[in-house]
Structures are given as structure tokens and as C-alpha cells.
Scaffold this motif. Structure first.
Motif, PDB file in Angstrom:
ATOM      1  N   LYS A 128      16.312  52.551  42.081  1.00  0.00           N
ATOM      2  CA  LYS A 128      15.125  53.192  41.496  1.00  0.00           C
ATOM      3  C   LYS A 128      14.373  54.067  42.493  1.00  0.00           C
ATOM      4  CE  LYS A 128      11.941  51.337  38.913  1.00  0.00           C
ATOM      5  NZ  LYS A 128      11.656  51.855  37.583  1.00  0.00           N
TER       6      LYS A 128
ATOM      7  N   SER B  29      11.397  48.869  34.637  1.00  0.00           N
ATOM      8  CA  SER B  29      11.911  49.837  33.677  1.00  0.00           C
ATOM      9  C   SER B  29      13.078  50.611  34.315  1.00  0.00           C
ATOM     10  CB  SER B  29      10.791  50.791  33.259  1.00  0.00           C
ATOM     11  OG  SER B  29      10.164  51.335  34.397  1.00  0.00           O
TER      12      SER B  29
ATOM     13  N   ASN C 193      14.394  53.476  35.185  1.00  0.00           N
ATOM     14  CA  ASN C 193      14.169  54.904  35.476  1.00  0.00           C
ATOM     15  C   ASN C 193      13.942  55.066  36.972  1.00  0.00           C
ATOM     16  OD1 ASN C 193      11.487  53.527  34.388  1.00  0.00           O
ATOM     17  ND2 ASN C 193      10.916  54.983  36.001  1.00  0.00           N
TER      18      ASN C 193
ATOM     19  N   SER D 288      10.248  56.188  31.449  1.00  0.00           N
ATOM     20  CA  SER D 288      11.083  55.020  31.186  1.00  0.00           C
ATOM     21  C   SER D 288      12.180  55.392  30.190  1.00  0.00           C
ATOM     22  CB  SER D 288      10.233  53.890  30.612  1.00  0.00           C
ATOM     23  OG  SER D 288       9.256  53.498  31.539  1.00  0.00           O
TER      24      SER D 288
ATOM     25  N   HIS E 135       2.741  58.805  37.313  1.00  0.00           N
ATOM     26  CA  HIS E 135       3.691  57.860  36.755  1.00  0.00           C
ATOM     27  C   HIS E 135       4.103  58.361  35.388  1.00  0.00           C
ATOM     28  CE1 HIS E 135       5.040  53.813  37.917  1.00  0.00           C
ATOM     29  NE2 HIS E 135       5.443  53.758  36.668  1.00  0.00           N
TER      30      HIS E 135
HETATM   31 MG    MG Z   1       8.149  51.402  35.227  1.00  0.00          MG
END
Ligand code: MG
Ligand code: TXA
Length: 310
Positions: free
Chosen positions: A48, A136, A138, A144, A222
Motif C-alpha cells: 500500500k 482498504s 488501495n 478505496s 485522502h
Molecule cells: Mg483506507
């Protein structure tokens, strides 16, 4: 049915060997690994590109299994009975003798846990000897994933296996509550805050912008589609995609809508997939119409506000 069972077996095999597997949940897809294994959990952070100081949510089959790792309190029991399995995450105290990898919690004494509702994942969790850590699925700070093709778009062939569970029903991440002290809300999510307050019979403290960065997922940027986005727009510019809460008759090519009839749950479900589509259709900017700030509308607005920091 047979192939479902064999897919679950495959996922289990990869997890047992300390690999990461993408799993479906009712909120968004997760990037799962054995929460008791340092080497498995470290792979999540690497894939990630996530900073090690941002702790992970651990997913359990039920409260019985949770008791091995966490101290249980009254508020948890009340909320668990009503909402779990479902889109709610609880921050609790870690037991001293818990087997949870220190990389999950950033070496802290608290841990975020949840009980996902998706049937496939429940079936998988039931068959594992350990809970799974799963952020998540991503790349850090991006949108996500809500379906297997999103996961592929994020990670390509770097992920060993994706357990295909169709499109996530809720479409936004779980609501996070801190139950270490007076219950407080750390992240708006797939469960309406009001429903939680009705069960606790009191208002939640709102700490979604806490300076203490208890929930580092709440760092300013985000949930970003990777292009600039602005909110509360009544009139889009010519080169902007225009994201609407309700379908309009207009056939303009830059118009996208989140729901047919202004249904806020439907809008939440479609949020990430529509933002992803806009980006993939080649737009370089997004303007979003004002979204009602009620129910899951609060979650949508929270995500859009953070995405607009791009
Ligand atoms: Mg997340
Ligand atoms: O719906 C969801 O919650 C999804 C699915 C896959 O379960 N998971 C998810 O995980 O959204 P992630 O890692 O993308 O977001 C977890 C958030 C982060 O903002 C993290 O900082 C916060 O939870 N968190 C994790 N452990 C925590 C803790 N001990 N105390 C406070 N916040 C914590």
C-alpha cells in the motif's frame, strides 16, 4: 457453490503462507493478511506504500474470538449486539498476552477491530486460525476499491489473489468509534452516527478532525481520485466533470450522477466507482454538486472534503 468453496480454500492457503489477499467486505475491499504474523503484516504496508505509524483494522469472525486479544467493555457489547457484523469499527484495549503483531497497532496498547458482514469473508474468517488485518485495498491516500477490477487497477499483478465477492454493498469504509473512554467518533462511515447514538442513548463526541491524529487515516489528503476536485459547485467549468447527487435529463457528456432519485445510501455506494470512472474517462478535474449533509451524506462530504485537498 463448489467453486465458492474452492476460492475460499485458495484464499486461506495464501493467507496461511503469510501472503496478502484482497477480500470483499460490505464496505470496501480489504487487503488482508494474518494479523498474528509480523512478516505478513509488513507486506500490507509495503504493497500500500502506507506509513508504518498508521495502524490497521483487524477483522474477526465473532466476539468470542475477539476476547483472546482484547478487553471487552459494556459499550462494545451493546453496539456489537445491534450492529455487528456490519460497517462499524471499535477501538479497544489490547490484552497484554495478545498475539497481534506489533506492526498492526504501531506498537500501541489500543487496537481497531471489526466484524465484517460479507458472506464470503465470514466464511473465510471462520476457517482461519487467526484474525486478519485489512486496510482498504488501495495505494495509500487514493480511492478505496469496491470491486475486483479496482483492486487490479491499484496493484496490478502484485497481489497474489483476489477473492471475488462482487461489488461492495455499502461502498464507503466503516464508521470508527473510540470505546477506550467516553465513546467518540473517529471516522464517519457506512453506519449512520445517529443510529449509534440511539443505541448508546447519548451523543458521540466528534473527533474526526482530532489534532492528536488518533486515526491517521484522517490525514488531510485522502480518498483522492488523483485529480483536483472541488465541492459545493453550482456551475461547473467547461473542462470539469460534474458529479451530481441526482440524475438529470441533460445528456451532457461531463455529467455523472451518484443516484437516480437522490437516495443518499445509493449515492454512497456509487461514490468511489463513479470518481474512478470519471478519472478513467480522461477528465482532469472534478466539480461536485452540493450533497445533503444528512445520514451517509455526512460520510460522502467527509470523503469529498479530504479528496479536495489534492
Ligand atoms: Mg483506507
Ligand atoms: O470498512 C473498513 O473499515 C475497511 C474494510 C476493508 O474493513 N478498512 C479500512 O481500513 O478502511 P483503513 O486502514 O483504510 O482505515 C483504517 C483507519 C485508519 O484511518 C487508521 O488510522 C484507523 O482506522 N485506525 C486503525 N487502528 C486504529 C487505532 N488503534 N486507533 C485509532 N484509529 C485507528
Amino acid at each position: 457453490m463448489k467453486s465458492i468453496q474452492s476460492n475460499i480454500k485458495k484464499a486461506k492457503k495464501y493467507l496461511d503462507n503469510n501472503h496478502c489477499v484482497a477480500v470483499p467486505t460490505e464496505t470496501v475491499y480489504g487487503l488482508a493478511a494474518n494479523a498474528y504474523s509480523n512478516s505478513a503484516v509488513k507486506k500490507i504496508f509495503a504493497l500500500k506504500k502506507r506509513p508504518l505509524n498508521n495502524p490497521l483494522i483487524v477483522h474477526y469472525y465473532d466476539i468470542q474470538r475477539l476476547k483472546e486479544d482484547c478487553d471487552i467493555n459494556d459499550n462494545l457489547v451493546k453496539l456489537y449486539k445491534k450492529f455487528s457484523p456490519g460497517p462499524i469499527t471499535y477501538v479497544l484495549k489490547l490484552k497484554n498476552n495478545s498475539k497481534i503483531s506489533k506492526f498492526v497497532t504501531n506498537n500501541k496498547k489500543s487496537i481497531a477491530v471489526r466484524f465484517p458482514k460479507h458472506k464470503l469473508l465470514r466464511n473465510l474468517l471462520k476457517n482461519l486460525d487467526y484474525p486478519v488485518a485489512a486496510p482498504s485495498a488501495n495505494i495509500s491516500s487514493r480511492l478505496s476499491s469496491v470491486k475486483p477490477s479496482d483492486v487490479k487497477e491499484e496493484f496490478g499483478s502484485k497481489i497474489k489473489y483476489i477473492l471475488n465477492g462482487g461489488k461492495s454493498k455499502i461502498g464507503v469504509e466503516s464508521t470508527i468509534l473510540n470505546l477506550l473512554e467516553k465513546p467518540s467518533l473517529l471516522r464517519y462511515g457506512g453506519l449512520d452516527k445517529k443510529k449509534i447514538e440511539n443505541v448508546l442513548k447519548k451523543k458521540l463526541l466528534i473527533k474526526t478532525n482530532s489534532k492528536k491524529k488518533l486515526s491517521p487515516g484522517l490525514f488531510p489528503l485522502h480518498y483522492s481520485p488523483g485529480i483536483p476536485l472541488r465541492v459545493n459547485v453550482a456551475k461547473p467549468k467547461k473542462d470539469e466533470a460534474y458529479l451530481l447527487i441526482k440524475k438529470r435529463k441533460s445528456k451532457l457528456k461531463n455529467y455523472y450522477y451518484l443516484s437516480k432519485m437522490k437516495n443518499i445510501d445509493e449515492a454512497a455506494k456509487n461514490l468511489y466507482s463513479t470518481l474512478r470512472k470519471i478519472k478513467n474517462d480522461g477528465f482532469k478535474k472534478i466539480a461536485v454538486e452540493k450533497i445533503p449533509n444528512k445520514g451517509l451524506g455526512k460520510t460522502i462530504n467527509d470523503r469529498l472534503k479530504r479528496a479536495s485537498k489534492y
